[in-house]
Structures are given as structure tokens and as C-alpha cells.
Design a protein around this motif. Structure first.
Motif, PDB file in Angstrom:
ATOM      1  N   ASP A  27       0.877  -1.167   0.000  1.00  0.00           N
ATOM      2  CA  ASP A  27       0.000   0.000   0.000  1.00  0.00           C
ATOM      3  C   ASP A  27       0.921   1.225   0.000  1.00  0.00           C
ATOM      4  OD1 ASP A  27      -1.849   1.977   0.341  1.00  0.00           O
ATOM      5  OD2 ASP A  27      -2.591   1.284   2.288  1.00  0.00           O
ATOM      6  N   VAL A  28       1.059   1.875  -1.170  1.00  0.00           N
ATOM      7  CA  VAL A  28       2.095   2.894  -1.362  1.00  0.00           C
ATOM      8  C   VAL A  28       1.505   4.295  -1.324  1.00  0.00           C
ATOM      9  CG1 VAL A  28       3.853   3.784  -2.943  1.00  0.00           C
ATOM     10  CG2 VAL A  28       3.491   1.312  -2.734  1.00  0.00           C
ATOM     11  N   ARG A  29       2.163   5.158  -0.543  1.00  0.00           N
ATOM     12  CA  ARG A  29       1.834   6.588  -0.530  1.00  0.00           C
ATOM     13  C   ARG A  29       3.095   7.369  -0.857  1.00  0.00           C
ATOM     14  NH1 ARG A  29       0.798  10.631   4.516  1.00  0.00           N
ATOM     15  NH2 ARG A  29       2.271   9.162   5.437  1.00  0.00           N
ATOM     16  N   VAL A  30       3.005   8.256  -1.839  1.00  0.00           N
ATOM     17  CA  VAL A  30       4.117   9.122  -2.223  1.00  0.00           C
ATOM     18  C   VAL A  30       3.831  10.524  -1.728  1.00  0.00           C
ATOM     19  CG1 VAL A  30       5.460  10.095  -4.123  1.00  0.00           C
ATOM     20  CG2 VAL A  30       4.640   7.727  -4.250  1.00  0.00           C
ATOM     21  N   ILE A  31       4.757  11.074  -0.960  1.00  0.00           N
ATOM     22  CA  ILE A  31       4.600  12.427  -0.412  1.00  0.00           C
ATOM     23  C   ILE A  31       5.500  13.377  -1.191  1.00  0.00           C
ATOM     24  CG2 ILE A  31       4.818  13.865   1.643  1.00  0.00           C
ATOM     25  CD1 ILE A  31       4.448  11.364   3.334  1.00  0.00           C
ATOM     26  N   GLU A  32       4.925  14.476  -1.659  1.00  0.00           N
ATOM     27  CA  GLU A  32       5.666  15.422  -2.497  1.00  0.00           C
ATOM     28  C   GLU A  32       5.429  16.856  -2.009  1.00  0.00           C
ATOM     29  OE1 GLU A  32       7.615  17.698  -4.847  1.00  0.00           O
ATOM     30  OE2 GLU A  32       7.877  15.524  -5.011  1.00  0.00           O
ATOM     31  N   ALA A  33       6.522  17.632  -1.920  1.00  0.00           N
ATOM     32  CA  ALA A  33       6.416  19.001  -1.421  1.00  0.00           C
ATOM     33  C   ALA A  33       5.710  19.929  -2.400  1.00  0.00           C
ATOM     34  CB  ALA A  33       7.806  19.545  -1.097  1.00  0.00           C
ATOM     35  N   CYS A  34       5.865  19.680  -3.692  1.00  0.00           N
ATOM     36  CA  CYS A  34       5.283  20.568  -4.705  1.00  0.00           C
ATOM     37  C   CYS A  34       3.842  20.168  -5.021  1.00  0.00           C
ATOM     38  CB  CYS A  34       6.127  20.544  -5.970  1.00  0.00           C
ATOM     39  SG  CYS A  34       7.768  21.297  -5.745  1.00  0.00           S
ATOM     40  N   ALA A  35       3.206  21.025  -5.806  1.00  0.00           N
ATOM     41  CA  ALA A  35       1.802  20.782  -6.167  1.00  0.00           C
ATOM     42  C   ALA A  35       1.659  19.764  -7.277  1.00  0.00           C
ATOM     43  CB  ALA A  35       1.128  22.093  -6.567  1.00  0.00           C
ATOM     44  N   THR A  36       2.766  19.417  -7.928  1.00  0.00           N
ATOM     45  CA  THR A  36       2.748  18.399  -8.978  1.00  0.00           C
ATOM     46  C   THR A  36       3.866  17.398  -8.724  1.00  0.00           C
ATOM     47  OG1 THR A  36       4.187  19.743 -10.392  1.00  0.00           O
ATOM     48  CG2 THR A  36       1.810  19.958 -10.712  1.00  0.00           C
ATOM     49  N   ALA A  37       3.664  16.176  -9.186  1.00  0.00           N
ATOM     50  CA  ALA A  37       4.681  15.140  -9.027  1.00  0.00           C
ATOM     51  C   ALA A  37       5.735  15.284 -10.129  1.00  0.00           C
ATOM     52  CB  ALA A  37       4.038  13.758  -9.091  1.00  0.00           C
ATOM     53  N   GLY A  38       6.906  14.690  -9.887  1.00  0.00           N
ATOM     54  CA  GLY A  38       7.906  14.639 -10.939  1.00  0.00           C
ATOM     55  C   GLY A  38       9.319  14.992 -10.523  1.00  0.00           C
ATOM     56  N   GLY A  39       9.503  15.785  -9.460  1.00  0.00           N
ATOM     57  CA  GLY A  39      10.857  16.151  -9.063  1.00  0.00           C
ATOM     58  C   GLY A  39      11.599  16.810 -10.206  1.00  0.00           C
ATOM     59  N   GLY A  40      12.727  16.205 -10.608  1.00  0.00           N
ATOM     60  CA  GLY A  40      13.530  16.737 -11.701  1.00  0.00           C
ATOM     61  C   GLY A  40      12.966  16.466 -13.070  1.00  0.00           C
ATOM     62  N   ALA A  41      11.812  15.820 -13.161  1.00  0.00           N
ATOM     63  CA  ALA A  41      11.184  15.520 -14.458  1.00  0.00           C
ATOM     64  C   ALA A  41       9.803  16.155 -14.509  1.00  0.00           C
ATOM     65  CB  ALA A  41      11.101  14.018 -14.679  1.00  0.00           C
ATOM     66  N   ARG A  42       9.801  17.483 -14.494  1.00  0.00           N
ATOM     67  CA  ARG A  42       8.555  18.251 -14.604  1.00  0.00           C
ATOM     68  C   ARG A  42       8.628  19.147 -15.834  1.00  0.00           C
ATOM     69  NH1 ARG A  42       9.250  19.124  -8.819  1.00  0.00           N
ATOM     70  NH2 ARG A  42       7.608  18.082  -7.638  1.00  0.00           N
ATOM     71  N   THR A  43       7.466  19.492 -16.371  1.00  0.00           N
ATOM     72  CA  THR A  43       7.358  20.416 -17.498  1.00  0.00           C
ATOM     73  C   THR A  43       6.257  21.415 -17.177  1.00  0.00           C
ATOM     74  OG1 THR A  43       7.984  18.602 -18.982  1.00  0.00           O
ATOM     75  CG2 THR A  43       7.080  20.577 -19.998  1.00  0.00           C
ATOM     76  N   ALA A  44       6.533  22.707 -17.437  1.00  0.00           N
ATOM     77  CA  ALA A  44       5.555  23.729 -17.074  1.00  0.00           C
ATOM     78  C   ALA A  44       5.702  24.940 -17.995  1.00  0.00           C
ATOM     79  CB  ALA A  44       5.748  24.157 -15.620  1.00  0.00           C
ATOM     80  N   GLU A  45       4.657  25.763 -18.046  1.00  0.00           N
ATOM     81  CA  GLU A  45       4.688  27.017 -18.794  1.00  0.00           C
ATOM     82  C   GLU A  45       5.336  28.085 -17.909  1.00  0.00           C
ATOM     83  OE1 GLU A  45       0.623  27.699 -19.960  1.00  0.00           O
ATOM     84  OE2 GLU A  45       0.843  26.532 -21.799  1.00  0.00           O
ATOM     85  N   LEU A  46       6.649  28.150 -17.968  1.00  0.00           N
ATOM     86  CA  LEU A  46       7.388  29.029 -17.071  1.00  0.00           C
ATOM     87  C   LEU A  46       7.475  30.467 -17.576  1.00  0.00           C
ATOM     88  CD1 LEU A  46      10.391  26.682 -16.182  1.00  0.00           C
ATOM     89  CD2 LEU A  46       8.305  27.070 -14.856  1.00  0.00           C
ATOM     90  N   THR A  47       7.350  30.673 -18.881  1.00  0.00           N
ATOM     91  CA  THR A  47       7.540  32.010 -19.431  1.00  0.00           C
ATOM     92  C   THR A  47       6.231  32.608 -19.934  1.00  0.00           C
ATOM     93  OG1 THR A  47       8.164  31.014 -21.563  1.00  0.00           O
ATOM     94  CG2 THR A  47       9.951  31.647 -20.062  1.00  0.00           C
ATOM     95  N   LEU A  48       5.707  32.049 -21.010  1.00  0.00           N
ATOM     96  CA  LEU A  48       4.480  32.550 -21.630  1.00  0.00           C
ATOM     97  C   LEU A  48       3.540  31.383 -21.920  1.00  0.00           C
ATOM     98  CD1 LEU A  48       6.057  34.984 -24.278  1.00  0.00           C
ATOM     99  CD2 LEU A  48       4.943  35.648 -22.126  1.00  0.00           C
TER     100      LEU A  48
END
Length: 487
Positions: A27-48
Motif C-alpha cells: 500500500d504505497v503513498r508518495v509524499i511530495e512538497a510541490c503541487a505536482t509530481a515529478g521532481g527533476g522531471a517536470r514540465t511547465a509554462e514558465l515564461t508565456l
């Protein structure tokens, strides 16, 4: 009642451990500080809007050779494998290109071509053996001693001043710069044996599986792992920062419950009853220089003077070998030069999904002392402009993450160190402690699963898988392999 497994941190390693344990009926629970999962493997609209940037990792040389990713089936993603693994522009409109085709690279390097072939061919022909040798702690006997010996010989050949003099490897400006740009990934003093080991590992991939990246951004890797975790009954606990494990309810180790940390090893020291000897060893583990990053939204392609540079998603911007080594050694001494080494990724040259039609995203960082608040925008822009006049005119917007901001964003990146610890030979043996089972801690049920454990940094999931495998062996006496869980 199923045994519980709590994973702190949802980077590729934490998610790899999570899906392995979920498939082993925890029974696995992953706890993450950010609002999205991924750590160093995230993609986001950082500029425009419409410009999708990778928050940390962008190109993943070891992904397609990773035993964990292969078993999990991440090859089902839409991977882009550039014809040119990386490019290195030089003054005067020249450039050295590491084509995935080794023979083409050799021809392009001219007088240094035979030396490049001699260094790389014995390694890229035996990539699986290289990955096995470098993907385990170095204190055990390698399964492929001939490959390991070849690797060690080439480390001495390209990673020491003596080796350079004796072997005369990479004498031309192009050959020397092309190699040094790869060695500088290690973010350590140059030349060095540790940087040479990193470079050889990356070169073996550059001329075999290639330096691949997934269409749509690194978040697609995390998304595939999260989907599998949820499918097998796991859960995500987002926006939950864990700074003190003593207050965390992670279950009963006497009942076989597990706690795995995709985090800096020092977080384990917040648990009660940590043996003093282990605590001292973890505190001796050192972190290295940091990365200061800028994301650019551009109104068109980078106007490289040499058009071949546009064929590569990854570009090393830094000039000659001497200039790059001067830059990296200045960072190791606590400074930054006016002409720094810049690691640049232009993903949208091959992935139209990353920016609106006719536009481009650009990801670039330079190395800085730990904890630095330096805004690198001007230094990076000046270096790119050096090899691509008119670059500044293409900039629509920027997003900056200093080393200090990196640490605040992800506490696992101590001081902004994105490699999980200083990259030295000593810490290849002691990562983070000297042990044949470095993922296991002395605290029952507690394991380390971050890039601070073997095989180290990179988006390949192996530290997380190896930590999960160790935990399963210790708590269930089952020697499960990747085929048992993913076959």
C-alpha cells in the motif's frame, strides 16, 4: 492487511520505487512538497502561455539504456532521438558535432577522428556492460572486467594531464572542445578522473542509443509512472513538505512497513535513534557546485552561425577546452568567469509541441557556487550571442531560477546542487556511505532512494529501483527482479 510503503519525494527515483513496491502489493503513498509530481522531471509554462519548459532535466542520455525503464516499458513513450547527440559551436562560425553515427563524427573531427573512435568504440559497442559497470557501487567486482578495464584506461587517458601528454588524445581545438563540453556535465574540477568517467558514460550513449528526450517534455515520464502507481492502488500526497521524519506517520517497521527517501540523505538524520556512526558518515557526504538556470521563450530558432548546431537538441556553449576548464575550475574555487560554460537545450527544434508555431523554447544553465543568488541571464545571453548573433532579438520572455531558488524549490538539491552530491571518485565509492548496500540505512525499514545513492544522477530510475529491491529482500526475503514485477 497490506504492508505500507511511504515514499518521500516524487522524482523519477521516488516514483520508480513506488511503482515497484505497488506492484509487489504494498500500500504505497508518495509524499511530495510541490503541487505536482515529478521532481527533476517536470514540465511547465514558465515564461508565456504555450511555451512548455522542462523545470530541471530536459534530455536524458541514460533513459533508453536504463534496465528499470526498459522493464517498465517507458520505451512506449514517443522518444525523440536527435541525429546529432550534441553540438559545440566555436568562434569563427565553426562547430564540432557529435553525431549519433560514430563514423560521421570521426570524419567531421578530421585529425582527431581516429582518437575519438579509439576512445568511444570499445564502450559504445558494449553499452549494456558499461551501464552495468557504472550503474553499481564500485566497491564490488565488476561482472565484465574487460569492459571495466577499458573504461578505467580511458579515464586515465582523457581525465589526467599525464594521460593527455602520454596519449596525445584530442589535440585539435574541435576535438578537445567537443570532449571537454561533455566532461563539464560533471560540475567539478577539470581535468579529473571523475569528470572523465561521466564523459565516457555519456559518450557511449551519444554514439549508440543517443541522447533522447520525450515529446511533450520530461513530465511525460513522470506521468507514465504516476499512472502506473495509481493503477496499482498507490496514492499521491501533494503540497506536503517533509522536513522532520520524526513527526511522520509511515507505519510500523516491525510489521514490515517501509520508508524510502528520494531526498537528501541528511533528512534520514531527523529520525529518532540514528546510530552516531551512520550520522557522522552522512554528514561527511559533500555537495558540489550548483546550477543557475534561465528559460527563454523565443520568437524563432536560435540564429546559430553554424547551421549544423540547429540539428542538436543539446548544445555545449563555452568555446575552447581552455575556456571551459577555466570556467569550471573557477566555479570549484567559488567564482564565475565572464565566459562561463553553458549547457543549453533547444527541445523545440525537433518537438513542435513545446512552443507555438514558429516559436522556440530554450533551456540553459551555468554552474555557480552553492547557494548563489546570481541571476545568470546576462552571462548566458552573452555566450549564446557569441555564437548566434541576433539571439537577443529573438527573446520574448525569460524565467530565472538561481541556485538559492533551486534549493528552496527542491530541498533535495542542497545549495542548488542538481547532481545529488559532489561528483568525485571518493564519492563514487561512498555514495553516501561506504557500503555494499548503500540504499539501506541502520534504521529498520528505512532506505535511501535518491541520486545520492548508486548509480547516481540522471533520469533513469535506477536508485529508486535498487532501493526498492533491497527493501523487498530485507523485509520479505524475496529476491524479486525486474522481470518478476514488469515482465
Amino acid at each position: 492487511m497490506a504492508r505500507r510503503a511511504t515514499i518521500v519525494g516524487s522524482g523519477p527515483n521516488g516514483l520508480a520505487a513506488a511503482v515497484a513496491l505497488a506492484r509487489a502489493h504494498y500500500d504505497v503513498r508518495v509524499i511530495e512538497a510541490c503541487a505536482t509530481a515529478g521532481g527533476g522531471a517536470r514540465t511547465a509554462e514558465l515564461t508565456l502561455p504555450g511555451f512548455r519548459h522542462d523545470v530541471c532535466s530536459a534530455v536524458h542520455p541514460a533513459a533508453l539504456s536504463s534496465p528499470f525503464f526498459q522493464a517498465f516499458g517507458l520505451d512506449r513513450l514517443d522518444w525523440i532521438v536527435p541525429e546529432a547527440s550534441f553540438a559545440h559551436p566555436l568562434d569563427g562560425g565553426r562547430a564540432a558535432i557529435a553525431w549519433r553515427d560514430l563514423d560521421r563524427t570521426v570524419v567531421g573531427l578530421g585529425a582527431d577522428g581516429p582518437a575519438w573512435r579509439a576512445v568511444v568504440r570499445p564502450l559504445n559497442r558494449h553499452l549494456a556492460q558499461v551501464a552495468e559497470f557504472t550503474g553499481n557501487q564500485l566497491i564490488r567486482v565488476p561482472r565484465h572486467p574487460i569492459t571495466a578495464a577499458r573504461f578505467a584506461l580511458r579515464m586515465a587517458q582523457v581525465g589526467t594531464m599525464t594521460g593527455r601528454r602520454v596519449f596525445g588524445t584530442f589535440r585539435t581545438e574541435a576535438g578537445a572542445a567537443l570532449y571537454t563540453g561533455v566532461a563539464a556535465h560533471a560540475n567539478t574540477r577539470l581535468p579529473s578522473l571523475a569528470a572523465a568517467a561521466s564523459a565516457l558514460y555519456l559518450l557511449a550513449h551519444a554514439h549508440s542509443t543517443g541522447w533522447a528526450y520525450p515529446r511533450g517534455g520530461s513530465a511525460t515520464i513522470s506521468g507514465a509512472l504516476v499512472d502506473d502507481l495509481i493503477t496499482h492502488g498507490g496514492s499521491l500526497d501533494l503540497s506536503h513538505r517533509v522536513e522532520d521524519l520524526s513527526a511522520l506517520d509511515w507505519g510500523d517497521p516491525d510489521a514490515g512497513d517501509l520508508l524510502l527517501l528520494d531526498a537528501a540523505p541528511r533528512l534520514a538524520l531527523t529520525l529518532p535513534d540514528v546510530p552516531a556512526r551512520y550520522a557522522r558518515a552522512v554528514r561527511r557526504y559533500r555537495y558540489g557546485p550548483a546550477a543557475a538556470k534561465v528559460d527563454f521563450a523565443l520568437d524563432g530558432p536560435v540564429p546559430w552561425t553554424n547551421p549544423d548546431v540547429a540539428a542538436a537538441a543539446t548544445v555545449h556553449v563555452g568555446g575552447t577546452r581552455h575556456q571551459i576548464e577555466t570556467s569550471e575550475n573557477a566555479v570549484a574555487a567559488g567564482g564565475v568567469t565572464d565566459r562561463p560554460y553553458v549547457l543549453l537545450v533547444q527541445p523545440s527544434v525537433l518537438d513542435a509541441s513545446r512552443a507555438p508555431d514558429g516559436h522556440q523554447t530554450l533551456w540553459a544553465y551555468l554552474h555557480v557556487p552553492p547557494g548563489s543568488t546570481l541571476d545568470p541571464t546576462e552571462l548566458i545571453s552573452r555566450q549564446i550571442e557569441r555564437f548566434a548573433p541576433g539571439f537577443r532579438d529573438r527573446i520574448l520572455a525569460t524565467h530565472v531560477m538561481t541556485a538559492a531558488q533551486r534549493h528552496a524549490y527542491n530541498p533535495a538539491d542542497i545549495g542548488g546542487d542538481i547532481l545529488g552530491g559532489s561528483f568525485t571518485l571518493a564519492q563514487a565509492l561512498r555514495r553516501p556511505v561506504l557500503s555494499t548496500t548503500p540504499w539501506r540505512t541502520p534504521m529498520r525499514g528505512v532506505y535511501l532512494a535518491s541520486a545520492a545513492t548508486p548509480p547516481g544522477p540522471g533520469v533513469h530510475g535506477m536508485p529508486g529501483w535498487l532501493a526498492a529491491r533491497q527493501a523487498l529482500r530485507d523485509t520479505t526475503d524475496r529476491h524479486l527482479g525486474l522481470h518478476d514485477l514488469f515482465g
